[in-house]
Write an enzyme that holds these catalytic residues in place. Structure first.
Site, PDB file in Angstrom:
ATOM      1  CB  ALA A  12      -4.879  -1.128   5.509  1.00  0.00           C
ATOM      2  CB  CYS A  44      -1.963   8.585   7.040  1.00  0.00           C
ATOM      3  SG  CYS A  44      -0.883   7.171   7.327  1.00  0.00           S
TER       4      CYS A  44
END
Length: 475
Positions: A12, A44
């Site tokens: 990320a 996630c």
């Protein structure tokens, strides 16, 4: 021409920074070193892949290596940075063709965090898994399959996945009884995921309630939901060891509780990946996370850190805090990339805004709850209310429980939580916005939130909580 912008870590924060820098400064060489094969993926989403709601591993990718190449970023997978030399302006890299030194002009450490498995004895046994990466998710899902099924075809991602690991677990007898060690985000989400495969699921939590950072009201609601869904809870039980002959067969707790199992998920937390900075002058906190300034720069000029390995300023306290979350990583990486491209951009503060789904219950939290507020030097006052999510006469209305916390002297809002089955989680964003605006409870009570019967009662649950807390503050 400056030396390259070198990024350590291809997820990320790292790829957000690399992409933004390349967009703003297209002539600058940008090199990203990633020690694994997976890049730019959704951590996630892993429990939902294990559950089967996400079909293939590649569905969890935000960018493929081909996408990254199209952005003219030099991505090198299978390359681990093992040391940083700020004086020489180089990093030491171990790759498929051996070890080499790579010069940098600016450096971003975006190495993320790793799962904690110790001090639980036996966590290395077959059938005992962390869940911190797509290869873990792939191995767990393969393990849940009947051995007659094609595990590689089921999990997908064949260009990147650890094929040997998937095939090995796919060939084993599928488990029937699962123990989840830890009742946090991963534990609660995996309880739902494994229940979907008709396993007998047990959750062991050292403290007295689940989802500790979300407070007691949320923890109690989630515990009730899990029990109703057939999950057995062992609260106040600390797991000491996993036992078995090569493969996990038994779980044992310090208090004497024992359970025969054939699968274990150990989700007791994460720690920052910052070992490669040992021996440098880059300042680390007591938690091992990298200390940075408002632009994400470390104590050493030209070295930045972002994502789950770095600290950020807390919105409420103004102090440095380690709060590893997805949006924080993406936002900070993007800001660092802009800064490196010569437009200094703050990484922003973090309020710890988080949501989690526990079967039908949606949970949210932000800011400080009572204990954290007291530790930060505030005099906290809190109030918990339960109200309806929509007008009572409109179909679909459900109970929604909100807790808000404020400082007694200033009446400033400090944080809150929410739990309910009808779009409860997204309402925490209202509280997050109020914290960013440094609002008092009185100001939040007067917020002009939308009303229509299908969406909210006249007084939104957040407004009801603010109104009740405001009255308590005025007493």
């Amino acid at each position: 021409m400056p030396e390259p912008f070198v990024v350590i870590g291809g997820d990320a924060a790292g790829l957000s920074a690399a992409s933004k820098c390349k967009r703003e400064s297209p002539d600058r060489d940008v090199i990203v070193f990633e020690k694994g094969q997976w890049v730019s993926y959704a951590h996630c989403g892993e429990p939902y892949f294990v559950k089967g709601e996400v079909d293939k591993l590649e569905n969890l990718l935000s960018l493929t290596p081909a996408d990254i190449e199209e952005r003219d970023i030099d991505l090198r997978r299978g390359h681990e940075v093992v040391a940083v030399d700020p004086d020489a302006g180089t990093v030491t890299v171990e790759g498929p063709n051996g070890k080499f030194e790579q010069p940098y002009g600016d450096l971003l450490v975006a190495t993320g965090a790793r799962a904690v498995t110790g001090p639980i004895e036996g966590h290395e046994l077959d059938g005992a898994f962390p869940l911190h990466g797509l290869d873990d998710a792939a191995a767990i899902r393969a393990f849940l399959l009947d051995p007659s099924e094609d595990a590689l075809a089921d999990v997908g991602g064949e260009d990147f996945v650890d094929r040997e690991r998937v095939e090995r677990f796919g060939a084993m007898t599928a488990p029937e009884t699962a123990a989840i060690v830890g009742g946090g985000y991963v534990g609660v989400e995996m309880a739902e995921a494994l229940s979907a495969h008709s396993l007998d699921v047990h959750v062991f939590q050292r403290s007295g309630h689940l989802l500790s950072p979300f407070g007691e009201a949320v923890g109690e609601a989630v515990a009730e939901e899990l029990r109703e869904q057939g999950v057995t809870l062992h609260l106040g039980e600390e797991v000491e060891r996993l036992a078995g002959d090569g493969r996990v067969e038994r779980l044992e707790c310090e208090g004497g509780t024992a359970l025969d199992i054939d699968l274990a998920v150990v989700g007791v937390g994460v720690v920052p990946n910052t070992d490669l900075l040992d021996g440098t002058e880059v300042e680390l906190g007591a938690d091992g996370a990298v200390a940075v300034d408002e632009y994400g720069e470390t104590s050493v000029d030209g070295i930045y850190a972002a994502g789950d390995c770095a600290k950020d300023d807390h919105t409420v306290t103004g102090e440095s805090a380690w709060v590893p979350l997805g949006l924080t990583a993406n936002r900070a990486g993007r800001a660092v990339g802009t800064t490196v491209a010569s437009d200094p951009t703050p990484v922003g503060s973090v309020a710890g805004t988080a949501v989690v789904k526990a079967f039908e219950q949606e949970c949210g939290r932000v800011g400080l709850l009572e204990d954290g507020a007291r530790e930060a030097g505030f005099d906290p006052v809190s109030e918990t209310i339960t109200t309806r999510s929509r007008s009572g006469y409109y179909p679909g209305a459900a109970e929604t429980t909100v807790t808000l916390v404020a400082d007694r002297a200033s009446e400033r809002l400090l944080g809150g939580t929410i739990v309910g089955t009808d779009r409860a989680a997204v309402r925490i964003d209202t509280v997050a916005t109020a914290l960013e605006a440094d609002m008092t409870v009185d100001e939040l009570e007067r917020a002009d939130l939308a009303y229509a019967p299908p969406f909210s009662p006249v007084w939104d649950p957040i407004l009801v909580a603010a109104k009740v807390l405001n009255g308590k503050l005025k007493d």
